[in-house]
Enzyme design. Structure first.
Site, PDB file in Angstrom:
ATOM      1  N   ASP A 188       5.613   0.743   2.092  1.00 17.88           N
ATOM      2  CA  ASP A 188       4.989   0.673   1.340  1.00 17.88           C
ATOM      3  C   ASP A 188       4.122   0.627   1.656  1.00 17.88           C
ATOM      4  O   ASP A 188       3.206   1.783   0.589  1.00 17.88           O
ATOM      5  CB  ASP A 188       5.271  -1.763   1.041  1.00 17.88           C
ATOM      6  CG  ASP A 188       4.611  -1.456  -0.186  1.00 17.88           C
ATOM      7  OD1 ASP A 188       4.742  -1.464  -1.772  1.00 17.88           O
ATOM      8  OD2 ASP A 188       3.012  -2.336  -0.609  1.00 17.88           O
TER       9      ASP A 188
ATOM     10  N   LYS B  93       1.316   4.159   0.076  1.00 14.45           N
ATOM     11  CA  LYS B  93       0.563   4.104  -0.827  1.00 14.45           C
ATOM     12  C   LYS B  93      -0.304   5.106   0.400  1.00 14.45           C
ATOM     13  O   LYS B  93      -1.273   6.163  -1.258  1.00 14.45           O
ATOM     14  CB  LYS B  93      -0.122   3.150  -0.892  1.00 14.45           C
ATOM     15  CG  LYS B  93       0.536   1.530  -0.991  1.00 14.45           C
ATOM     16  CD  LYS B  93       0.326   0.636  -1.083  1.00 14.45           C
ATOM     17  CE  LYS B  93       0.605  -0.112  -2.209  1.00 14.45           C
ATOM     18  NZ  LYS B  93       0.343  -2.042  -1.704  1.00 14.45           N
TER      19      LYS B  93
HETATM   20  N1  LIG Z   1       4.103  -5.409  -2.198  1.00 15.28           N
HETATM   21  C1  LIG Z   1       2.547  -4.917  -1.740  1.00 15.28           C
HETATM   22  C2  LIG Z   1       2.091  -5.059  -4.059  1.00 15.28           C
HETATM   23  C3  LIG Z   1       1.829  -4.429  -3.828  1.00 15.28           C
HETATM   24  O1  LIG Z   1       1.621  -2.390  -4.178  1.00 15.28           O
HETATM   25  C4  LIG Z   1       1.981  -5.603  -1.425  1.00 15.28           C
HETATM   26  O2  LIG Z   1       1.985  -6.074  -0.972  1.00 15.28           O
HETATM   27  O3  LIG Z   1       0.624  -4.920  -1.508  1.00 15.28           O
END
Ligand SMILES: N[C@@H](CC=O)C(=O)O
Ligand SMILES: NC(=O)C1=CN([C@@H]2O[C@H](COP(=O)(O)OP(=O)(O)OC[C@H]3O[C@@H](n4cnc5c(N)ncnc54)[C@H](OP(=O)(O)O)[C@@H]3O)[C@@H](O)[C@H]2O)C=CC1
Ligand code: NA
Length: 920
Positions: free
Chosen positions: A775, A779
């Protein structure tokens, strides 16, 4: 130069040949640009220099050497001598067939007339509804020697007899029934003659048909008398004299009619008169009719002859709408229109009066009011010279554009070639050829380079037009002086009408902006110098959307956006709640109407044509939802309703859904999402998507993909767009991992804190995406690509926190069950950091200078800003050329339902404001 009178397109060749005659005898190159803003009121030719004085008052036109159009001229002169009958004591009412369709309705009409307290009143009536058709039918039957004409005539007799029996009694009844019987037996003889001859003349037919009006006028007049009104009825054929004016039209002879009217009134001095609509006589006293829209025309002519104070046209609608309400559900009734506006609206197919109806009353500034007989509380639309309603006008852009109308089933013809420039007579030859095939030119546009002339004709006439032009220009085409005669089929015209558009800067800009925002391509444009209308040609399939977009833009309705929500999970459901809570405020304060037209989950979808009730969507989705179908869903939200703009909000974490963004954007559907899959997926797909977005006027917003509701993307874009150079972006990008390491203290179990983060709604649908660093890596990629780095996800080294043995676990539940057995591994790392006076933080870095990124677990001193966080805080530091010594820092909760949905919502509002919603 502008013509100030209605011009039939058959006049065009004559006009152009006059111009070319002038051009051949003068030094002036007069053909610079030509534009016909499509109404017959005005065709404009712009001259580079000089004005051909020999054109003054040629034919029956009035030419004006001026950009302003006068409107008080008609082809037939009205009498200027004051008449003994004139005076503002008269008010005129016109009731169409539906208004007098039954006895009950005739009674109602009588009531309305009685309640009008004008000193004197003239009531113009049509035949009872269906009667005119019945009369034409019996002529047709007799002419084709069909014996059933007799039965059909009996039905006409019975209908009027029954009405009279309902409404009248005594002398009035006896007198009417006797007249009716005589008329019917005369008609029977006439129809018999037609039957024998097998032929009918026009005047014979007009005479027969006109009986419908004769009977309705007599019945109404008797009802009024019965109610105590001093009333008489008028056979308008005794008064109204008209002469044929070609193509199913007649011109009133006002001088003769006025003479006859004065005589009639001196013999019939009653306070009220019921006159027959539609029928008239020729100067030779032969019965005739006023042709199309005859009764409205009768009322207008009578208005002029009587110099009435007002003409009221009673109908079955509340007035003139700002757009066709069947196409724009939020169309509004216009309280006021100028004569010119009514004229233009009617030309474009709005249900207003025929332009002919307006000419007679314009001369004397007599207002026409259109009112609904079935809704007396509606004030109707007043058509007059000065329609200004100050309060309404100050409020919004209705001041400038009153309404919109469309004409479908058109084709554009484009005659193009370098040999046209500066060659006098080309336009004359083009429109001469068009006239020869009897086609009607609806709008014309010629760019001033003179390399092409384009015009719109009805689709059904375009084949003949193209053939005629090809024949006419065969030589020029083969010599290459003309390159083509091209036909563009399936077009529609959209016209914006408003008198005050004249001399108001920005109106056309607003119109075209609305079209561009709705991703609608404009094929041709025309605006005459009167500036009463702007006409654009669009693809037929775009026309209704174009109409809605411009209507909405001019604040006749709210800035409305059809919203489709995909993924009503944690974020999607929270967004729906926020939309419900805020809907009224948005409508009230920023004219923004966000209407959820569909909600799609992985199994079921809920669709609505008017907007889903957001207080019950969950139950409705569960109970009434149909099988999920993404294609159908998108089609429904985008196409099947009255809202000009569409957005799909993807609240899933699905790659399949993200793969549709490109198609949606291409179709003009805006996309908003917190889903990171599209922007962190394969680079080529991403680049294609962004390229499309930049080319189109369709928006793609994804603020919540990084830092949830925190303004990360927004800040970065502002830095980049204002010319700052990004050096490095680093920070804690995971709300989940931030929460975990902020709370992984005091010998707590790691797995327990992970469960807490999940329960708080911080994790991805699959929490392994958080713990594995995927994740955060996504980003990092999203930010890197925004900075112009062409990196793939696989280019980012990622330190995973998922224990190796659990990487292959099948389900989320299985993974969470097994996680506690690995608590000690991470506890050891945490312990080592603690002993060094440090904390563990999971960070991401975009190193723009060196075009790379990294995602890893690092140790920070307890005083470091990254060690100061709490909860699900993200902290993102932008080091740039401007923010060099001290980075620009954004900090705050970076995960969780409310803040993430809030971030998505703010993208929706950004979209609304891009689409024209006012700022508050
Ligand atoms: N799972 C993600 C949610 C946001 O993008 C996080 O924990 O940051
Ligand atoms: N939670 C947070 O703090 C943040 C989340 N996000 C992002 O928001 C998105 C949503 O997260 P969240 O709400 O927590 O996830 P949820 O798992 O709660 O919800 C996901 C929803 O998507 C639906 N769905 C999944 N696949 C499809 C599909 N192919 N077609 C239609 N619907 C589908 C699911 O439907 P069904 O229930 O029928 O399976 C479910 O309703 C994710 O992309 C996440 O990365 C971004 C920033 C912060
Ligand atoms: Na954000």
């Amino acid at each position: 130069m502008a013509f100030s009178t209605p011009i039939s397109s058959s006049y065009l060749p004559r006009v152009y040949s006059q111009l070319s005659a002038h051009e051949t005898t003068s030094e002036t190159n007069s053909r610079v640009c030509l534009s016909n803003a499509s109404s017959l009121l005005q065709r404009t030719l712009t001259y580079k220099a000089g004005f051909p004085s020999h054109l003054e008052r040629r034919e029956s036109f009035n030419f004006k050497v001026s950009a302003s159009v006068t409107t008080d001229v008609s082809t037939t002169e009205l009498p200027v001598t004051p008449s003994v009958v004139k005076g503002d004591t008269w008010s005129i009412h016109k009731f169409g067939g539906t208004c007098v369709g039954t006895s009950e309705r005739i009674y109602n009409v009588a009531k309305i007339v009685t309640e009008d307290n004008s000193e004197r009143k003239l009531v113009v009536v049509s035949a009872m509804s269906k009667v005119t058709d019945m009369m034409y039918d019996l002529i047709e039957k007799a002419q084709s020697r069909d014996d059933s004409y007799e039965l059909a005539l009996d039905a006409v007799f019975e209908k009027h007899k029954a009405t009279a029996l309902d409404l009248l009694d005594g002398e009035e009844l006896a007198s009417f029934l006797s007249i009716l019987s005589i008329d019917i037996s005369n008609l029977k003889a006439m129809l018999r003659a037609i039957y024998i001859a097998g032929h009918v003349t026009e005047s014979f037919s007009d005479f027969v048909v006109g009986h419908g009006e004769l009977w309705s006028a007599q019945i109404l007049s008797s009802v009024l008398r019965k109610g105590g009104v001093d009333c008489n009825w008028m056979d308008t054929r005794d008064v109204l004299i008209v002469t044929p004016a070609g193509s199913n039209q007649v011109d009133p002879d006002y001088t003769e009619s006025e003479k006859r009217l004065e005589k009639w009134l001196s013999q019939n001095p009653s306070k009220a008169v019921v006159a027959t609509g539609f029928i008239a006589s020729t100067p030779q006293n032969i019965p005739t009719t006023l042709k199309r829209d005859g009764s409205d025309f009768s009322a207008a002519i009578m208005g002029a002859l009587f110099r009435a104070r007002q003409v009221t046209i009673w109908t079955d609608v509340d007035g003139v709408y700002s757009a066709d309400p069947r196409k724009v559900s939020e169309a509004v009734i216009l309280n006021n229109l100028s004569y010119q506006e009514a004229w233009e609206m009617s030309y474009f197919g709005a249900n207003v009066l025929h332009p002919r109806t307006i000419i007679p009353v314009m001369r004397y500034d007599i207002p026409i009011v259109i009112r609904n007989i079935f809704n007396l509380s509606a004030p109707g639309t007043k058509i007059s010279r000065s329609p200004v309603n100050e309060i309404e006008d100050k409020k919004n852009l209705v001041t400038y554009v009153k309404g919109f109308a469309t004409i479908d089933n058109l084709a554009l013809v484009n005659v193009e070639g370098t040999g046209m420039a500066g060659v006098p007579g080309t336009a004359s030859a083009i429109f001469g050829a068009v006239k020869d095939v009897g086609a009607n030119v609806i709008m014309i546009s010629q760019a001033s380079s003179e390399h092409s002339v384009c015009f719109a004709v009805p689709e059904k006439e375009v084949k003949a037009v193209a053939e005629a032009l090809e024949a006419r220009f065969r030589q020029a085409l083969s010599a290459g002086r003309l390159s083509q005669v091209a036909v563009i089929p399936n077009c529609s015209i959209l016209a914006a009408v408003g008198q005050k558009m004249a001399s108001t800067p920005g109106v056309s800009a607003t119109l075209f902006n609305a079209l561009a925002k709705a991703n609608i391509n404009v094929r041709a444009i025309a605006q005459g110098c009167s500036e009463y209308n702007i006409t654009v040609v669009v693809k037929k399939e775009d026309c209704v959307r174009a109409l809605r977009a411009v209507h909405s833009r001019f604040y006749l309705s709210k800035t409305s956006i059809a919203v489709g929500i995909i993924g009503p999970g944690l974020i999607g459901a929270t967004l729906l709640n926020q939309l419900r809570e805020q809907a009224a405020v948005l409508k009230e304060k920023s004219n923004t109407d966000l209407r959820v037209m569909g909600i799609l989950g992985s199994k079921k979808m809920l669709l609505s044509d008017t907007g889903i009730d957001l207080s019950t969507w969950k139950e409705a989705h569960k109970e009434k939802g149909e099988k999920a179908d993404l294609e159908k869903f998108a089609q429904h939200v985008h196409g099947n309703h009255f809202i000009p703009n569409t957005v799909i909000v993807d609240c899933t974490a699905s790659t399949d859904v993200a793969d549709h963004y490109h198609d949606w954007l291409r179709e003009g559907i805006h996309v908003i999402t917190p889903n990171k899959k599209a922007n962190s997926g394969p680079l080529d797909k991403y680049l294609k998507l962004r390229a499309l977005q930049r080319q189109s006027f369709t928006h793609y917003f994804y603020e919540a993909t990084v830092g949830a509701g925190l303004p990360i993307m927004h800040t970065l874009r502002d830095l980049l767009q204002t010319g700052d150079k990004i050096i490095r972006i680093e920070g804690i990008f995971s709300g989940t991992l931030s929460y975990i390491f902020n709370n992984f203290v005091d010998a707590r179990a790691f797995s327990e804190v992970v469960m807490e983060a999940k329960a708080a709604g911080y994790t991805e649908p699959d929490p392994r995406d958080d713990l594995a660093g995927t994740d955060v890596a996504r980003k990092v990629i999203i930010l890197a690509r925004e900075c112009g780095l062409n990196l793939e996800l696989s280019d980012i080294p990622v330190q995973s926190l998922v224990p190796d043995p659990l990487k292959a676990t099948a389900s989320v539940d299985e993974f969470l069950q097994q996680l506690p057995s690995f608590d000690t591994d991470i506890a050891e790392k945490q312990q080592a950091a603690e002993e060094a006076g440090e904390v563990l933080r999971y960070v991401g870095v975009v190193d723009v200078t060196n075009q790379k990124g990294v995602v890893e677990l690092r140790r920070y001193k307890k005083k470091h800003p990254f060690a100061q966080l709490s909860g699900s805080d993200n902290i993102i530091a932008f080091t740039t050329e401007r923010y060099n010594k001290q980075p620009l820092i954004v900090r705050g909760p970076g995960a969780g339902a409310e803040v993430t949905a809030g971030g998505v919502f703010s993208d929706l509002l950004r979209l609304a404001s891009n689409l024209g919603a006012p700022s508050c």
